[in-house]
Design a protein around this motif. Structure first.
Motif, short mmCIF file in Angstrom:
data_model
loop_
_atom_site.label_atom_id
_atom_site.label_comp_id
_atom_site.label_asym_id
_atom_site.label_seq_id
_atom_site.Cartn_x
_atom_site.Cartn_y
_atom_site.Cartn_z
N SER A 110 0.82 -1.21 0.00
CA SER A 110 0.00 0.00 0.00
C SER A 110 0.85 1.27 0.00
N LEU A 111 2.18 1.13 0.01
CA LEU A 111 3.10 2.27 -0.13
C LEU A 111 3.74 2.22 -1.51
N ARG A 112 4.27 3.34 -1.93
CA ARG A 112 4.94 3.39 -3.23
C ARG A 112 6.35 2.83 -3.12
N SER A 182 4.88 -5.81 -6.18
CA SER A 182 4.06 -4.72 -6.69
C SER A 182 3.72 -3.78 -5.55
N PHE A 183 3.77 -2.49 -5.83
CA PHE A 183 3.50 -1.48 -4.81
C PHE A 183 2.44 -0.51 -5.31
N ALA A 184 2.06 0.45 -4.48
CA ALA A 184 0.99 1.38 -4.81
C ALA A 184 1.29 2.10 -6.13
N GLY A 185 0.27 2.21 -6.96
CA GLY A 185 0.43 2.86 -8.25
C GLY A 185 0.95 1.96 -9.35
#
Length: 208
Positions: A110-112, A182-185
């Protein structure tokens, strides 16, 4: 308490709105009772406490509903608290609380990516500094006449964990920098199977 709060807010955030019994069942598949020292019976209490503090919204199913038939979703304050706790667990090294990083790993997506990399680099520096200080702290323990001899082994087991975490953090940082996960965005790198979704959507009767 912060680890428990992060886990409860995080799992609600994934599945919201979700019934208390679903959330309890999901957390137990993560074995939180083993590594986060969460009593399975306290999960309902934790959810109600977070609702009392304005971090979760309780959605009542009707008069006389059972604890497992109450569903939850994050409030605006709950969303802010979730990210505060996640960042605290990720950015701060605490050798006596390995459960904090374990919980953070559950929600790093949920973090970039750039923030995760920066936080891992910060953890590496913190762990390297601990490694530099460890010989002197050990010497102080050994030279203190008021400290029993076996206490130094308590210190050594903690430093061994710190060295192991340093090695893992370096390799994990390299994997993230190389594009792993995989991360946010970013497009998700994993999706639950239809069978998993069907199982989650099944609402069993809560335990009596």
């Amino acid at each position: 308490m912060s680890t428990t709060r992060l886990l409860l807010l995080g799992v609600v955030r994934i599945f919201q709105p979700a019934y208390g019994y679903q959330l309890r069942r999901e957390l137990l598949t993560w074995n939180v009772q083993e590594w986060a020292n969460i009593n399975p019976g306290s999960i309902y209490t934790g959810l109600r406490t977070l609702a009392k503090h304005g971090l979760l919204l309780e959605l009542e199913e009707g008069a006389g509903n059972k604890p497992g038939r109450t569903s939850y979703k994050l409030t605006v304050d709950g969303e802010a608290e979730y990210f505060t706790l996640l960042r605290k667990s990720l950015w701060n090294v605490d050798g006596f609380r390995p459960d904090q990083m374990q919980a953070a790993l559950s929600f790093l997506w949920s973090l970039r990516r750039d923030e995760v990399l920066a936080a891992l680099e910060s953890r590496i520096v913190q762990l390297e500094q601990l490694a530099k200080a460890e010989p002197f702290a050990e010497r102080q323990i050994e030279e203190d006449p008021g400290t029993p001899n076996h206490v130094v082994e308590m210190f050594r087991i903690t430093t061994a964990r710190d060295r192991g975490e340093l090695e893992w953090t370096r390799s994990f940082h390299d994997r993230v920098a190389g594009g792993a996960y995989s991360f946010a965005g970013e497009p998700p790198d994993w999706q639950p199977t239809p069978a998993m979704l069907e199982d989650w959507q099944t609402i069993p009767e809560p335990p009596s």
